[in-house]
Design an enzyme around this catalytic site. Structure first.
Site, mmCIF file in Angstrom:
data_model
loop_
_atom_site.group_PDB
_atom_site.id
_atom_site.type_symbol
_atom_site.label_atom_id
_atom_site.label_comp_id
_atom_site.label_asym_id
_atom_site.label_seq_id
_atom_site.Cartn_x
_atom_site.Cartn_y
_atom_site.Cartn_z
ATOM 1 N N LEU A 256 0.836 -1.211 0.000
ATOM 2 C CA LEU A 256 0.000 0.000 0.000
ATOM 3 C C LEU A 256 0.866 1.254 0.000
ATOM 4 O O LEU A 256 1.934 1.288 0.611
ATOM 5 C CB LEU A 256 -0.871 -0.003 1.270
ATOM 6 N N CYS A 257 0.402 2.291 -0.704
ATOM 7 C CA CYS A 257 0.995 3.631 -0.562
ATOM 8 C C CYS A 257 -0.148 4.639 -0.669
ATOM 9 O O CYS A 257 -1.302 4.313 -0.397
ATOM 10 C CB CYS A 257 2.098 3.875 -1.586
ATOM 11 N N HIS A 258 0.137 5.884 -1.072
ATOM 12 C CA HIS A 258 -0.913 6.907 -1.143
ATOM 13 C C HIS A 258 -1.805 6.718 -2.370
ATOM 14 O O HIS A 258 -3.039 6.681 -2.273
ATOM 15 C CB HIS A 258 -0.280 8.295 -1.161
#
Length: 299
Positions: A256-258
């Protein structure tokens, strides 16, 4: 819905001309691997892509730059894309090392073959005589699969008996190559936020999978998902070399990231490190908040 990445590569790197562009560039995908800064003769790929969303451009670009610099010191492996191949080899990956000499250096080639017959090690000879930048890693090309190499090398590799050194000729010169191991091809795919959210409601799923958030600490403070281990991309130098002690390569891994850009870079890199199933959370936590769980703040 999952979206698989077929001609996978990994973040920002040049690999060996063998995989479709070991020297010059022969393909358009990208890959990770322990690299020397010089392009290798059989594959050559660049993987760091620019952020797709302006709202995360600052964090993503700075992290990408840091990651790209750090990737020049990461561990050996690679990917790219190219030719056709037997359907029997689909889903099969080979661990390959090789030695490359110029086409005109036939006397050297014959001498090296004699030394191999006498029991010398291909990796030792590669360090001393190979003209491929992979010599810095003892000629190690890492795990390769169909579609990553120039046709002549691919044919030789995928028909070679395990551990036997075989010879082949490509546009780059003469190769002595050795297949050290083989395995089933790994999986890298996108997973949509709604699908992940549904899976997270199952305690068994949370127990059997592993979850990684590659955003920076100040981002995680603003919005986060429970159960995700935080491994900030800008701190890759500290956790990258120890990744197999922090995560289990055999478990399904969700990244996951932004907005899904940095996480895809890391997901591709994890694939080169031997992780079997990696899922990039499409659109990142921003899309997760918008599509799956509006209780999560956006930023």
């Amino acid at each position: 819905m999952l979206r698989a990445y077929s001609n996978l590569a990994s973040p920002a790197i040049s690999i060996c001309a063998l995989r479709v562009s070991l020297c010059p560039t022969l393909s358009s995908s990208s890959s990770f691997r322990r690299i020397s800064t010089a392009p290798l003769p059989l594959f050559s790929q660049t993987l760091i892509s620019s952020p797709s969303s302006s709202s995360s451009s600052s964090s993503s670009s700075s992290s990408s730059s840091a990651f790209k610099r750090l990737m020049d010191h990461s561990s050996p492996r690679a990917s790219a894309s190219y030719s056709t191949g037997s359907s029997n080899d689909v889903g099969r990956e080979l661990l390959v090392q090789h030695l490359l000499v110029k086409e005109e250096d036939k006397d050297l080639l014959f001498e090296l073959q004699k030394r191999l017959v006498r029991g010398e090690d291909l990796s030792d000879l590669a360090v001393e005589y190979s003209v491929c930048p992979s010599k810095e890693d003892g000629g190690m090309l890492g795990w390769v699969r169909k579609g990553q190499m120039v046709p002549e090398f691919e044919e030789a590799a995928f028909t070679a008996p395990l551990n036997k050194v075989v010879k082949c000729k490509t546009q780059f010169g003469w190769h002595l190559l050795q297949v050290l191991s083989e395995r089933e091809e790994s999986v890298l795919a996108d997973i949509q936020p709604e699908e992940l959210h549904a899976k997270l409601q199952d305690p068994d799923f949370r127990e059997e999978a592993q979850f990684v958030d590659v955003r920076e600490p100040h981002e995680v403070e603003r919005a986060s998902l429970s159960g995700f281990q935080v491994l900030p991309l800008q701190q890759f130098g500290s956790w990258g070399p120890e990744i197999t002690t922090k995560l289990d390569p055999q478990k399904d891994t969700y990244v996951l990231c932004h907005h899904g850009v940095r996480s895809l870079q890391v997901a591709k890199w994890l694939q080169t490190q031997g992780f079997r199933k990696i899922y990039n959370i499409a659109g990142g936590i921003h899309a997760y908040a918008a599509k799956a769980d509006p209780s999560i703040p956006t930023y």
